[in-house]
Write a protein that holds these residues in place. Structure first.
Motif, PDB file in Angstrom:
ATOM      1  N   SER A 164       0.827  -1.203   0.000  1.00 23.91           N
ATOM      2  CA  SER A 164       0.000   0.000   0.000  1.00 23.91           C
ATOM      3  C   SER A 164       0.864   1.257   0.000  1.00 23.91           C
ATOM      4  O   SER A 164       1.935   1.313   0.609  1.00 23.91           O
ATOM      5  CB  SER A 164      -0.914   0.002   1.235  1.00 23.91           C
ATOM      6  N   ASN A 165       0.388   2.273  -0.715  1.00 24.40           N
ATOM      7  CA  ASN A 165       1.127   3.537  -0.812  1.00 24.40           C
ATOM      8  C   ASN A 165       0.786   4.511   0.310  1.00 24.40           C
ATOM      9  O   ASN A 165       1.258   5.653   0.306  1.00 24.40           O
ATOM     10  CB  ASN A 165       0.831   4.211  -2.163  1.00 24.40           C
ATOM     11  N   ASN A 166      -0.021   4.070   1.257  1.00 25.79           N
ATOM     12  CA  ASN A 166      -0.408   4.953   2.358  1.00 25.79           C
ATOM     13  C   ASN A 166       0.765   5.177   3.314  1.00 25.79           C
ATOM     14  O   ASN A 166       1.770   4.459   3.289  1.00 25.79           O
ATOM     15  CB  ASN A 166      -1.579   4.343   3.136  1.00 25.79           C
ATOM     16  N   THR A 167       0.592   6.176   4.140  1.00 28.11           N
ATOM     17  CA  THR A 167       1.597   6.435   5.173  1.00 28.11           C
ATOM     18  C   THR A 167       1.607   5.272   6.163  1.00 28.11           C
ATOM     19  O   THR A 167       0.652   4.495   6.247  1.00 28.11           O
ATOM     20  CB  THR A 167       1.272   7.737   5.914  1.00 28.11           C
ATOM     21  N   GLU A 168       2.686   5.157   6.907  1.00 26.17           N
ATOM     22  CA  GLU A 168       2.823   4.032   7.832  1.00 26.17           C
ATOM     23  C   GLU A 168       1.716   4.043   8.876  1.00 26.17           C
ATOM     24  O   GLU A 168       1.170   2.990   9.230  1.00 26.17           O
ATOM     25  CB  GLU A 168       4.195   4.087   8.504  1.00 26.17           C
ATOM     26  N   ASP A 169       1.372   5.232   9.371  1.00 21.51           N
ATOM     27  CA  ASP A 169       0.318   5.329  10.384  1.00 21.51           C
ATOM     28  C   ASP A 169      -1.024   4.897   9.814  1.00 21.51           C
ATOM     29  O   ASP A 169      -1.783   4.159  10.456  1.00 21.51           O
ATOM     30  CB  ASP A 169       0.241   6.774  10.898  1.00 21.51           C
ATOM     31  N   ARG A 170      -1.307   5.356   8.610  1.00 20.79           N
ATOM     32  CA  ARG A 170      -2.564   4.984   7.952  1.00 20.79           C
ATOM     33  C   ARG A 170      -2.597   3.489   7.655  1.00 20.79           C
ATOM     34  O   ARG A 170      -3.633   2.831   7.809  1.00 20.79           O
ATOM     35  CB  ARG A 170      -2.701   5.792   6.655  1.00 20.79           C
ATOM     36  N   GLN A 180      -5.336   0.722   8.990  1.00 18.30           N
ATOM     37  CA  GLN A 180      -6.080  -0.152   8.083  1.00 18.30           C
ATOM     38  C   GLN A 180      -5.923  -1.620   8.476  1.00 18.30           C
ATOM     39  O   GLN A 180      -6.894  -2.381   8.467  1.00 18.30           O
ATOM     40  CB  GLN A 180      -5.602   0.067   6.644  1.00 18.30           C
ATOM     41  N   MET A 181      -4.700  -2.011   8.822  1.00 18.56           N
ATOM     42  CA  MET A 181      -4.470  -3.400   9.241  1.00 18.56           C
ATOM     43  C   MET A 181      -5.302  -3.750  10.465  1.00 18.56           C
ATOM     44  O   MET A 181      -5.945  -4.817  10.526  1.00 18.56           O
ATOM     45  CB  MET A 181      -2.988  -3.611   9.561  1.00 18.56           C
ATOM     46  N   LEU A 202     -12.773   2.236   5.716  1.00 16.54           N
ATOM     47  CA  LEU A 202     -11.538   2.219   4.930  1.00 16.54           C
ATOM     48  C   LEU A 202     -11.806   2.539   3.473  1.00 16.54           C
ATOM     49  O   LEU A 202     -11.874   3.699   3.089  1.00 16.54           O
ATOM     50  CB  LEU A 202     -10.854   0.844   5.064  1.00 16.54           C
ATOM     51  N   HIS A 203     -11.957   1.493   2.661  1.00 14.81           N
ATOM     52  CA  HIS A 203     -12.117   1.698   1.220  1.00 14.81           C
ATOM     53  C   HIS A 203     -12.862   0.503   0.662  1.00 14.81           C
ATOM     54  O   HIS A 203     -12.842  -0.585   1.226  1.00 14.81           O
ATOM     55  CB  HIS A 203     -10.742   1.841   0.551  1.00 14.81           C
TER      56      HIS A 203
END
Length: 743
Positions: free
Chosen positions: A328-334, A338-339, A384-385
């Protein structure tokens, strides 16, 4: 009443403390998951949890089986296995049914005809050699002719035998040769033709070893009633009988080929999955016992394949999930958020599944169809998505085939798996529609209708024999599943939103309420800013929807993006009604500080009110690091030694598409509002200039908005502005009443 109020306050404090406790632990957990090792451990725990949930569902069923005793229950095969013993029996039977193949040797007839012809021809030659009218004897001396004429029958017989082979001489009696050499030449020719014809007729037919004597008799019958003299007739009969032999022989190769072909047509006999091996009360004889052993009911404690299969299946799923999140291209926090959300929702859904499966022995309908199949999809779609929602739906559909396998003979119930999967996908599609994004209960009602159609389609395809009562219960199950999914989603969303700080559509809808304290603060303390924010919200919402960004987030964020102006509302032009502009009396640097401060003030106010981070980011980033051109140039005109960086907003630049669009809409709305006679051409030119200036100023470098999307944003903004600032009809006949009114 005082006691009730105190109890309510106490309960509120306890609830708040519990929420803070949850948030504190989630914060620690998220900090741990920043390490990749703990991320892997999270999915390992998820896999172990899923394995424990499904372990009992793949465990082979224990049944009590005793030879030559009645079965205590009806036993169905849990798998499809080949009955090799029955298959081999069937092959042996079909092999025995294939008749032996006998081949007719057609050349035998011709060989015998040629042999008979050769014997008669040899006899004719002897006749000519011993005949006084023999032309060949004319040139010989008299002594030789006299010796030929005086040849005895015995000598002629010897001459004939010399022309034949020893094998033929042994098989044919002496009397036959004698009759041939003594017969008249014409009778001999007639006898030859009759004998050859009889032999050819009989040998052309199939003659087995058992039919040889009958065949000889047929040949004898053909020659018996000829006009030949008895001696020649008997000789012909003897030659014919000698020529008749067996011409049909067993063909081993062809027989094997036919047997092989017959065996190949035999389909393997199988015990099919779901097939009844023995019914309750039926005696378990040796054949039934053998089938039960073949189906694995006698050694089911020893098999490890179901457990191994489940392990491999869950390893594949959890590995794929980790890899998907890892890429995923999201930031580490995001990414960590999500996880955690995905894992918790999956574990919650699995737990509910397991609970339903434990009480699934209802009389009329499988309780599994009451399971809120779309709950996980709705939660993940809002939190989330939709990509994650589709993933969890497919996974739960696969898990459902295992967990709800109590009413099928094997370990997989594909019908309920399809129902769970397509119900979840239908919920995702429904919630993707703008009208249902925040109307989860209405979406659940529509989903119930879809569930009914989906479930009945599955039932009709399976062509089961269901009663009216069973159909009724299935319909109720589908409706309950859809409604329960929406109700549970509504109930669980606030906990996930509060625990993880996730901004959902429901939360955005709450924040858009005009009665929200912060919005009322803007309306009462800075009405011009409020009107400006509403206009920006309309522009940004339309533009974001046009590029498939989050229009609702853009709208709500626009409502709050200028809340910092409420600290000094009179210093902003939209709030300066019938008052002098205070900036006319202030130094450029002071005006600069006041204007720039509204970004920082707004972010602080939103943070203090515990607003979602996305809203705070919009307030903080919508100006990016743009230049306060008016005051910068004013300072230059006043001869001040200033740097351009001193008159720029602190930023950061827009990090998302929504913030970039809001920044453009903010500038465009303010600029168009200041125009005296806005026309479509002027609006297009202005919007293009603002977007171009921001691009040249590198304000979009830190977000993923594309040139194509900026073009779509420009078109959307122009269409919305033309609808707002449309032309007014002039009334020249009333010049005194004519005036310009801003819409």
């Amino acid at each position: 009443m005082l006691v009730g109020a105190e109890q309510g306050a106490s309960a509120f404090l306890i609830g708040g403390e519990f929420l803070n406790f949850i948030q504190a632990n989630l914060t620690r957990l998220r900090a741990l998951l920043g390490n990749r090792l703990f991320q892997i451990l999270l999915f390992v725990v998820l896999g172990i949890f899923a394995y424990l949930m499904m372990y009992s569902n793949v465990k082979p069923e224990k049944v009590k089986i005793e030879l030559l005793k009645p079965a205590e229950q009806t036993i169905r095969s849990t798998k499809t296995v080949e009955d090799t013993y029955k298959t081999e029996q069937e092959k042996e039977e079909i092999t025995q049914q294939v008749a032996d193949v006998y081949t007719l040797k057609k050349e035998y007839a011709q060989n015998k005809v040629d042999l008979i012809a050769s014997i008669f021809d040899s006899a004719l030659e002897v006749k000519k050699e011993t005949s006084p009218e023999d032309p060949e004897s004319a040139g010989k001396d008299e002594n030789e002719n006299n010796s030929s004429k005086t040849a005895t029958p015995a000598e002629k017989t010897v001459m004939l035998k010399q022309k034949l082979t020893d094998e033929v001489n042994k098989e044919i009696p002496e009397s036959v040769f004698l009759a041939l050499v003594e017969a008249d030449e014409d009778d001999l020719k007639i006898s030859k033709d009759l004998t050859i014809t009889a032999v050819n007729n009989v040998m052309s037919q199939r003659i087995t070893a058992a039919d040889v004597e009958n065949a000889k008799k047929r040949a004898e019958e053909e020659l018996k009633y000829t006009s030949l003299d008895n001696e020649l007739k008997n000789a012909s009969i003897s030659l014919a009988r000698n020529a008749i032999i067996q011409n049909v022989f067993f063909d081993k190769d062809k027989t094997e080929v036919q047997r092989t072909q017959a065996v190949e047509t035999i389909e393997p006999i199988k015990i099919l999955q779901g097939q009844i091996i023995v019914e309750e009360g039926q005696l378990i004889d040796r054949e039934v016992y053998r089938q039960l052993e073949l189906a694995g009911f006698l050694n089911n404690d020893k098999t490890v394949f179901p457990y191994l299969g489940l392990f491999l299946f869950l390893t594949l799923i959890t590995g794929a999930l980790y890899y998907y999140f890892y890429l995923s291209n999201n930031t580490e926090d995001r990414k960590v958020t999500q996880m955690l959300v995905f894992s918790l929702v999956l574990m919650l859904s699995l737990s509910v599944m397991k609970i339903f499966s434990l009480f699934s022995d209802l009389k009329y309908v499988d309780l599994g169809y009451y399971f809120p199949a779309a709950m996980a999809a709705m939660l993940i779609k809002n939190l989330l998505h939709e990509r994650f929602a589709a993933a969890i739906t497919i996974i739960l559909g696969a898990f459902g085939t295992i967990i709800f396998n109590g009413d099928v003979s094997g370990n997989l119930d594909f019908s309920i798996g399809l129902y769970i999967m397509f119900s979840g996908l239908a919920a995702i599609i429904i919630l993707s529609k703008k009208n249902f994004k925040t109307k989860i209960l209405q979406a659940g009602l529509l989903l119930s209708v879809i569930n009914v159609v989906l479930l009945f389609s599955i039932l009709f395809i399976m062509d089961g024999n269901y009663s009216k009562m069973e159909y009724l219960f299935y319909m109720i199950a589908a409706i309950v599943s859809g409604v329960a999914s929406s109700v549970l989603t509504i109930g669980l969303l606030p906990f996930f939103e509060a625990g993880f700080g996730i901004l959902s559509s429901i939360k955005l809808l709450e924040l858009s309420n005009p009665n929200h304290p912060l919005l009322r603060k803007i309306l009462t303390e800075a009405p011009g800013t409020y009107h400006h924010s509403v206009m920006v919200a309309n522009l940004a919402d339309s533009a974001c929807e046009a590029i498939e960004a989050n229009g609702l987030l853009a709208r709500v964020g626009s409502y709050y993006h200028d809340i910092g102006k409420t600290k000094r509302p009179q210093f902003f032009i939209e709030n300066q009604m019938n008052i002098e502009n205070p900036h006319d009396r202030l130094p450029s640097a002071t005006s600069r500080d006041i204007i720039i401060a509204h970004v920082k003030d707004g972010a602080e106010m939103l943070l203090k009110c515990k607003m979602p981070q996305e809203i705070i980011d919009i307030a903080e980033q919508h100006h990016g690091t743009t230049l306060l051109k008016f005051f910068y140039h004013k300072a230059l005109k006043q001869g001040e030694d200033v740097k351009e960086e001193e008159y720029r907003y602190y930023g950061p630049k827009a990090q998302t598409k929504e913030i970039a669009v809001i920044g453009i809409a903010d500038s465009v709305e303010a600029a168009v509002r200041s125009m005296v006679h806005p026309t479509p051409e002027k609006i297009v030119e202005l919007v293009e200039k603002i977007i171009s200036d921001r691009m040249n100023d590198h304000q979009f470098d830190e977000c993923d908005i594309t040139m194509k999307e900026l073009s779509v944003v420009k078109q959307s903004l122009c269409e919305t502005l033309n609808g707002i600032f449309h032309s007014r009809i002039e009334y020249p006949e009333f010049p005194k009443l004519e005036q310009k009114v801003r819409p």
